[in-house]
Motif scaffolding. Structure first.
Motif, PDB file in Angstrom:
ATOM      1  N   LYS A 198       6.757  -0.111  19.888  1.00 26.82           N
ATOM      2  CA  LYS A 198       7.781   0.109  18.907  1.00 26.82           C
ATOM      3  C   LYS A 198       7.747  -1.312  17.894  1.00 26.82           C
ATOM      4  N   ALA A 199       7.378  -2.292  18.595  1.00 21.77           N
ATOM      5  CA  ALA A 199       7.281  -3.595  17.751  1.00 21.77           C
ATOM      6  C   ALA A 199       6.122  -3.550  16.891  1.00 21.77           C
ATOM      7  N   TYR A 200       4.905  -2.938  17.268  1.00 23.21           N
ATOM      8  CA  TYR A 200       3.664  -2.900  16.513  1.00 23.21           C
ATOM      9  C   TYR A 200       3.943  -1.744  15.210  1.00 23.21           C
ATOM     10  N   ARG A 201       4.636  -0.512  15.658  1.00 24.76           N
ATOM     11  CA  ARG A 201       4.935   0.291  14.502  1.00 24.76           C
ATOM     12  C   ARG A 201       5.913  -0.348  13.572  1.00 24.76           C
ATOM     13  N   ALA A 202       6.851  -1.137  14.183  1.00 26.46           N
ATOM     14  CA  ALA A 202       7.631  -1.790  12.843  1.00 26.46           C
ATOM     15  C   ALA A 202       6.962  -2.781  12.175  1.00 26.46           C
ATOM     16  N   ARG A 203       6.126  -3.494  12.578  1.00 27.31           N
ATOM     17  CA  ARG A 203       4.983  -4.484  11.868  1.00 27.31           C
ATOM     18  C   ARG A 203       4.318  -3.601  10.830  1.00 27.31           C
ATOM     19  N   ARG A 204       3.649  -2.507  11.087  1.00 22.69           N
ATOM     20  CA  ARG A 204       3.016  -1.645  10.272  1.00 22.69           C
ATOM     21  C   ARG A 204       3.710  -1.091   9.361  1.00 22.69           C
ATOM     22  N   THR A 205       5.038  -0.451   9.457  1.00 28.73           N
ATOM     23  CA  THR A 205       5.819   0.104   8.432  1.00 28.73           C
ATOM     24  C   THR A 205       6.124  -1.015   7.603  1.00 28.73           C
ATOM     25  N   ALA A 206       6.469  -2.274   7.937  1.00 30.43           N
ATOM     26  CA  ALA A 206       6.582  -3.523   7.045  1.00 30.43           C
ATOM     27  C   ALA A 206       5.625  -3.519   6.148  1.00 30.43           C
ATOM     28  N   VAL A 207       4.475  -3.756   6.605  1.00 34.45           N
ATOM     29  CA  VAL A 207       2.947  -3.683   5.620  1.00 34.45           C
ATOM     30  C   VAL A 207       2.969  -3.001   4.899  1.00 34.45           C
ATOM     31  N   VAL A 208       2.832  -1.678   5.214  1.00 30.84           N
ATOM     32  CA  VAL A 208       2.665  -0.428   4.304  1.00 30.84           C
ATOM     33  C   VAL A 208       4.011  -0.687   3.176  1.00 30.84           C
ATOM     34  N   ALA A 209       5.120  -0.754   3.651  1.00 29.29           N
ATOM     35  CA  ALA A 209       6.269  -0.780   2.610  1.00 29.29           C
ATOM     36  C   ALA A 209       6.030  -1.900   1.642  1.00 29.29           C
ATOM     37  N   ALA A 210       5.445  -3.008   1.974  1.00 28.51           N
ATOM     38  CA  ALA A 210       5.275  -4.190   1.053  1.00 28.51           C
ATOM     39  C   ALA A 210       3.779  -4.066   0.122  1.00 28.51           C
ATOM     40  N   SER A 211       2.962  -3.056   0.687  1.00 25.10           N
ATOM     41  CA  SER A 211       1.571  -3.014  -0.091  1.00 25.10           C
ATOM     42  C   SER A 211       2.252  -2.116  -1.402  1.00 25.10           C
ATOM     43  N   PRO A 212       1.340  -2.461  -2.511  1.00 23.50           N
ATOM     44  CA  PRO A 212       1.377  -1.682  -3.701  1.00 23.50           C
ATOM     45  C   PRO A 212       0.932  -0.432  -3.617  1.00 23.50           C
ATOM     46  N   THR A 213       1.667   0.502  -4.510  1.00 18.19           N
ATOM     47  CA  THR A 213       1.247   2.033  -4.356  1.00 18.19           C
ATOM     48  C   THR A 213       0.091   2.263  -5.149  1.00 18.19           C
ATOM     49  N   ALA A 214      -0.447   3.450  -5.053  1.00 17.66           N
ATOM     50  CA  ALA A 214      -1.736   3.606  -5.716  1.00 17.66           C
ATOM     51  C   ALA A 214      -1.291   3.536  -7.337  1.00 17.66           C
ATOM     52  N   GLU A 215      -0.183   4.202  -7.692  1.00 16.77           N
ATOM     53  CA  GLU A 215       0.153   4.288  -9.117  1.00 16.77           C
ATOM     54  C   GLU A 215       0.146   2.729  -9.658  1.00 16.77           C
ATOM     55  N   GLU A 216       0.992   1.808  -8.990  1.00 21.05           N
ATOM     56  CA  GLU A 216       0.676   0.479  -9.301  1.00 21.05           C
ATOM     57  C   GLU A 216      -0.367  -0.139  -9.253  1.00 21.05           C
ATOM     58  N   GLN A 217      -1.670   0.361  -8.199  1.00 21.03           N
ATOM     59  CA  GLN A 217      -2.679  -0.206  -8.373  1.00 21.03           C
ATOM     60  C   GLN A 217      -3.722   0.146  -9.462  1.00 21.03           C
ATOM     61  N   SER A 218      -3.423   1.601  -9.886  1.00 22.68           N
ATOM     62  CA  SER A 218      -4.293   2.208 -10.890  1.00 22.68           C
ATOM     63  C   SER A 218      -3.876   1.392 -12.160  1.00 22.68           C
ATOM     64  N   SER A 219      -2.673   0.847 -12.586  1.00 21.23           N
ATOM     65  CA  SER A 219      -2.220   0.346 -13.926  1.00 21.23           C
ATOM     66  C   SER A 219      -2.459  -1.327 -13.811  1.00 21.23           C
ATOM     67  N   ALA A 220      -3.436  -1.538 -12.869  1.00 24.09           N
ATOM     68  CA  ALA A 220      -3.813  -2.888 -12.902  1.00 24.09           C
ATOM     69  C   ALA A 220      -5.042  -3.251 -13.915  1.00 24.09           C
ATOM     70  N   VAL A 221      -5.027  -4.366 -14.570  1.00 22.82           N
ATOM     71  CA  VAL A 221      -5.997  -4.526 -15.500  1.00 22.82           C
ATOM     72  C   VAL A 221      -7.169  -4.748 -14.765  1.00 22.82           C
ATOM     73  N   PRO A 222      -8.672  -4.070 -15.468  1.00 25.53           N
ATOM     74  CA  PRO A 222      -9.705  -4.210 -14.474  1.00 25.53           C
ATOM     75  C   PRO A 222     -10.305  -5.876 -14.767  1.00 25.53           C
ATOM     76  N   LEU A 223     -11.178  -6.499 -13.701  1.00 27.25           N
ATOM     77  CA  LEU A 223     -11.398  -7.722 -13.711  1.00 27.25           C
ATOM     78  C   LEU A 223     -12.783  -7.770 -14.801  1.00 27.25           C
ATOM     79  N   SER A 224     -13.525  -6.604 -15.060  1.00 27.06           N
ATOM     80  CA  SER A 224     -14.607  -6.640 -15.962  1.00 27.06           C
ATOM     81  C   SER A 224     -14.539  -5.361 -16.831  1.00 27.06           C
TER      82      SER A 224
END
Length: 76
Positions: free
Chosen positions: A45-71
Motif C-alpha cells: 500500500k505504501a509503495y503504491r502510494a509513493r508510485r502514484t505520487a511520482v506519476v502524478a508529479a511527472s510531466p505529461t507526454a503533451e507537456e514534454q512534446s511542447s518543450a524546446v529542443p536543446l539543439s
C-alpha cells in the motif's frame, strides 16, 4: 520483515527467485510479489502510494512534446 509469494521470476537482492517461492523481503515490493502477511500488505500500500505520487508529479507526454529542443538539426 514482510513475507511475499513470488508470482514470476524476479531478482531480489541479486538472487533470482522463482515463481511460487515464499520470501521475506524488506525492500519495495514490485509487481512480482504477492503479500502474505499484514506487514507485506502495508508495504504494498505504501509503495503504491509513493508510485502514484511520482506519476502524478511527472510531466505529461503533451507537456514534454511542447518543450524546446536543446539543439536544432537545422543549419543556420
Amino acid at each position: 520483515m514482510a513475507r511475499y509469494r513470488v508470482t514470476a521470476p524476479t531478482f531480489l537482492e541479486a538472487v533470482l527467485r522463482e515463481a511460487g517461492e515464499v520470501v521475506d523481503y524488506g525492500g519495495d515490493p514490485g509487481s512480482a510479489l504477492a503479500p502474505l502477511d499484514a506487514a507485506a500488505r502495508r508495504a504494498v500500500k505504501a509503495y503504491r502510494a509513493r508510485r502514484t505520487a511520482v506519476v502524478a508529479a511527472s510531466p505529461t507526454a503533451e507537456e514534454q512534446s511542447s518543450a524546446v529542443p536543446l539543439s536544432s538539426t537545422e543549419e543556420n
